[in-house]
Design a protein around this motif. Sequence first.
Motif, PDB file in Angstrom:
ATOM      1  N   PRO A  94       0.826  -1.217   0.000  1.00 58.29           N
ATOM      2  CA  PRO A  94       0.000   0.000   0.000  1.00 58.29           C
ATOM      3  C   PRO A  94       0.855   1.259   0.000  1.00 58.29           C
ATOM      4  O   PRO A  94       1.951   1.281   0.574  1.00 58.29           O
ATOM      5  CB  PRO A  94      -0.806  -0.127   1.301  1.00 58.29           C
ATOM      6  N   THR A  95       0.350   2.307  -0.650  1.00 60.10           N
ATOM      7  CA  THR A  95       1.056   3.586  -0.716  1.00 60.10           C
ATOM      8  C   THR A  95       0.138   4.702  -0.249  1.00 60.10           C
ATOM      9  O   THR A  95      -0.993   4.813  -0.723  1.00 60.10           O
ATOM     10  CB  THR A  95       1.510   3.885  -2.158  1.00 60.10           C
ATOM     11  N   ILE A  96       0.617   5.499   0.692  1.00 60.88           N
ATOM     12  CA  ILE A  96      -0.178   6.624   1.180  1.00 60.88           C
ATOM     13  C   ILE A  96      -0.162   7.733   0.129  1.00 60.88           C
ATOM     14  O   ILE A  96       0.902   8.197  -0.288  1.00 60.88           O
ATOM     15  CB  ILE A  96       0.370   7.149   2.519  1.00 60.88           C
ATOM     16  N   ILE A  97      -1.348   8.135  -0.305  1.00 61.11           N
ATOM     17  CA  ILE A  97      -1.493   9.190  -1.309  1.00 61.11           C
ATOM     18  C   ILE A  97      -1.860  10.521  -0.662  1.00 61.11           C
ATOM     19  O   ILE A  97      -1.434  11.581  -1.099  1.00 61.11           O
ATOM     20  CB  ILE A  97      -2.558   8.795  -2.350  1.00 61.11           C
ATOM     21  N   ILE A  98      -2.673  10.445   0.408  1.00 65.04           N
ATOM     22  CA  ILE A  98      -3.039  11.637   1.170  1.00 65.04           C
ATOM     23  C   ILE A  98      -2.723  11.374   2.644  1.00 65.04           C
ATOM     24  O   ILE A  98      -3.165  10.369   3.200  1.00 65.04           O
ATOM     25  CB  ILE A  98      -4.531  11.984   1.012  1.00 65.04           C
ATOM     26  N   GLU A 105       2.416  14.522  -3.605  1.00 64.03           N
ATOM     27  CA  GLU A 105       2.611  14.588  -5.056  1.00 64.03           C
ATOM     28  C   GLU A 105       3.613  13.541  -5.552  1.00 64.03           C
ATOM     29  O   GLU A 105       3.436  12.949  -6.623  1.00 64.03           O
ATOM     30  CB  GLU A 105       3.062  15.987  -5.457  1.00 64.03           C
ATOM     31  N   LYS A 106       4.683  13.305  -4.807  1.00 64.23           N
ATOM     32  CA  LYS A 106       5.681  12.329  -5.226  1.00 64.23           C
ATOM     33  C   LYS A 106       5.090  10.916  -5.271  1.00 64.23           C
ATOM     34  O   LYS A 106       5.404  10.141  -6.175  1.00 64.23           O
ATOM     35  CB  LYS A 106       6.892  12.364  -4.288  1.00 64.23           C
ATOM     36  N   ALA A 107       4.253  10.599  -4.284  1.00 61.51           N
ATOM     37  CA  ALA A 107       3.622   9.284  -4.252  1.00 61.51           C
ATOM     38  C   ALA A 107       2.688   9.114  -5.445  1.00 61.51           C
ATOM     39  O   ALA A 107       2.632   8.049  -6.065  1.00 61.51           O
ATOM     40  CB  ALA A 107       2.851   9.102  -2.944  1.00 61.51           C
ATOM     41  N   MET A 108       1.959  10.168  -5.776  1.00 61.28           N
ATOM     42  CA  MET A 108       1.076  10.112  -6.937  1.00 61.28           C
ATOM     43  C   MET A 108       1.866   9.939  -8.223  1.00 61.28           C
ATOM     44  O   MET A 108       1.510   9.120  -9.082  1.00 61.28           O
ATOM     45  CB  MET A 108       0.224  11.385  -7.017  1.00 61.28           C
ATOM     46  N   ALA A 109       2.962  10.675  -8.339  1.00 63.96           N
ATOM     47  CA  ALA A 109       3.772  10.596  -9.554  1.00 63.96           C
ATOM     48  C   ALA A 109       4.392   9.214  -9.722  1.00 63.96           C
ATOM     49  O   ALA A 109       4.488   8.694 -10.839  1.00 63.96           O
ATOM     50  CB  ALA A 109       4.863  11.665  -9.516  1.00 63.96           C
ATOM     51  N   HIS A 111       3.177   6.460  -8.988  1.00 66.70           N
ATOM     52  CA  HIS A 111       2.160   5.503  -9.445  1.00 66.70           C
ATOM     53  C   HIS A 111       1.407   6.008 -10.680  1.00 66.70           C
ATOM     54  O   HIS A 111       0.346   5.474 -11.024  1.00 66.70           O
ATOM     55  CB  HIS A 111       1.169   5.208  -8.319  1.00 66.70           C
ATOM     56  N   LYS A 112       1.949   7.042 -11.319  1.00 68.77           N
ATOM     57  CA  LYS A 112       1.377   7.593 -12.557  1.00 68.77           C
ATOM     58  C   LYS A 112      -0.065   8.053 -12.354  1.00 68.77           C
ATOM     59  O   LYS A 112      -0.914   7.895 -13.225  1.00 68.77           O
ATOM     60  CB  LYS A 112       1.434   6.552 -13.685  1.00 68.77           C
ATOM     61  N   LEU A 113      -0.349   8.624 -11.184  1.00 70.79           N
ATOM     62  CA  LEU A 113      -1.693   9.126 -10.888  1.00 70.79           C
ATOM     63  C   LEU A 113      -1.738  10.628 -11.101  1.00 70.79           C
ATOM     64  O   LEU A 113      -0.821  11.345 -10.690  1.00 70.79           O
ATOM     65  CB  LEU A 113      -2.081   8.828  -9.431  1.00 70.79           C
ATOM     66  N   ASN A 114      -2.799  11.111 -11.733  1.00 75.33           N
ATOM     67  CA  ASN A 114      -3.019  12.549 -11.806  1.00 75.33           C
ATOM     68  C   ASN A 114      -4.231  12.900 -10.950  1.00 75.33           C
ATOM     69  O   ASN A 114      -4.890  12.008 -10.385  1.00 75.33           O
ATOM     70  CB  ASN A 114      -3.197  13.022 -13.253  1.00 75.33           C
ATOM     71  N   MET A 115      -4.562  14.162 -10.854  1.00 76.10           N
ATOM     72  CA  MET A 115      -5.653  14.584  -9.982  1.00 76.10           C
ATOM     73  C   MET A 115      -7.013  14.069 -10.472  1.00 76.10           C
ATOM     74  O   MET A 115      -7.905  13.801  -9.670  1.00 76.10           O
ATOM     75  CB  MET A 115      -5.688  16.116  -9.875  1.00 76.10           C
ATOM     76  N   ASP A 116      -7.163  13.925 -11.781  1.00 71.16           N
ATOM     77  CA  ASP A 116      -8.416  13.359 -12.295  1.00 71.16           C
ATOM     78  C   ASP A 116      -8.583  11.915 -11.821  1.00 71.16           C
ATOM     79  O   ASP A 116      -9.681  11.496 -11.445  1.00 71.16           O
ATOM     80  CB  ASP A 116      -8.438  13.405 -13.828  1.00 71.16           C
ATOM     81  N   VAL A 133     -10.952  14.324   3.419  1.00 67.91           N
ATOM     82  CA  VAL A 133     -10.061  13.170   3.594  1.00 67.91           C
ATOM     83  C   VAL A 133      -8.900  13.464   4.539  1.00 67.91           C
ATOM     84  O   VAL A 133      -8.233  14.483   4.425  1.00 67.91           O
ATOM     85  CB  VAL A 133      -9.495  12.724   2.226  1.00 67.91           C
ATOM     86  N   GLU A 134      -8.682  12.551   5.477  1.00 64.79           N
ATOM     87  CA  GLU A 134      -7.506  12.641   6.340  1.00 64.79           C
ATOM     88  C   GLU A 134      -6.387  11.768   5.782  1.00 64.79           C
ATOM     89  O   GLU A 134      -5.242  12.198   5.666  1.00 64.79           O
ATOM     90  CB  GLU A 134      -7.845  12.209   7.771  1.00 64.79           C
ATOM     91  N   TYR A 135      -6.736  10.515   5.447  1.00 61.83           N
ATOM     92  CA  TYR A 135      -5.769   9.608   4.835  1.00 61.83           C
ATOM     93  C   TYR A 135      -6.407   8.921   3.633  1.00 61.83           C
ATOM     94  O   TYR A 135      -7.598   8.582   3.662  1.00 61.83           O
ATOM     95  CB  TYR A 135      -5.309   8.528   5.824  1.00 61.83           C
ATOM     96  N   ALA A 136      -5.621   8.713   2.593  1.00 61.56           N
ATOM     97  CA  ALA A 136      -6.040   7.916   1.447  1.00 61.56           C
ATOM     98  C   ALA A 136      -4.878   7.010   1.074  1.00 61.56           C
ATOM     99  O   ALA A 136      -3.739   7.477   0.928  1.00 61.56           O
ATOM    100  CB  ALA A 136      -6.429   8.803   0.263  1.00 61.56           C
ATOM    101  N   ILE A 137      -5.145   5.715   0.961  1.00 58.53           N
ATOM    102  CA  ILE A 137      -4.092   4.731   0.707  1.00 58.53           C
ATOM    103  C   ILE A 137      -4.404   3.976  -0.574  1.00 58.53           C
ATOM    104  O   ILE A 137      -5.494   3.413  -0.721  1.00 58.53           O
ATOM    105  CB  ILE A 137      -3.974   3.744   1.885  1.00 58.53           C
TER     106      ILE A 137
END
Length: 231
Positions: A94-98, A105-109, A111-116, A133-137
């Motif tokens: 699992p990777t914490i996104i929020i 932002e680094k975690a999103m990048a 995993h090739k995730l954008n805001m959409d 949201v407090e946490y998003a994994i």
Amino acid sequence: METILVTFGRTLTGFFVLLFLVRILGKKQLSQITFFTYITGIALGNIAGDMVVHRDVKLIDGVTGLTLWMLLTMLVEYISLKSAKARVLLDGEPTIIIRDGNILEKAMASHKLNMDDLSMLLRNKNVFSIKEVEYAILEPNGQLSVLKKLDNEAVTRKDLSILSVPRKYLPAELITDGKVVKKNLTELNLTKEWLQNQLRAQGIQSLEEIFYAELQSDGTIHIDKRDSKGN
């Protein structure tokens, strides 16, 4: 005609061999909860498809390929079961996104995730604002687990100090289309005589009167009678 019969035979063989192998692999494979099981499912389907459609692929070669792939999958699953390092390597982690309401932002990048993408995953969890949201994994299977901020959490019975009555049973179907589901009765430690007594207490004299009956968590039975007009 001969071509049709050969295709029919190969299709039946591929179908039942694939069904048998997937059953052996278990529910984890069926649910495709990780990237590895997802790819394995696709590969098994492709091998079975080639075995059915491509005449240059011998039936025995197709069955051998399916069986070998299943055995390799079981070996990999066994290794990941016994080794935490192998499990991380094969399934990911699992990777914490929020974190604390802040988007990483680094975690999103990584995993090739954008805001959409993130917004869509949040909406799938009925979250329409990042502010909630407090946490998003991000889980290994690509799903997003969300922990809302306390102010946005749903109120529970405990929060309202409402007394909760323990459930007596797990809701389960007892009768479908006028026939008793014996397996559920056995699992619930109930007898057919008990069921008949419960039905008589509600004025039901015959199972044929019932289309569907379901045991509720408090021990009562919800009954849906047959339409007298047969509709």
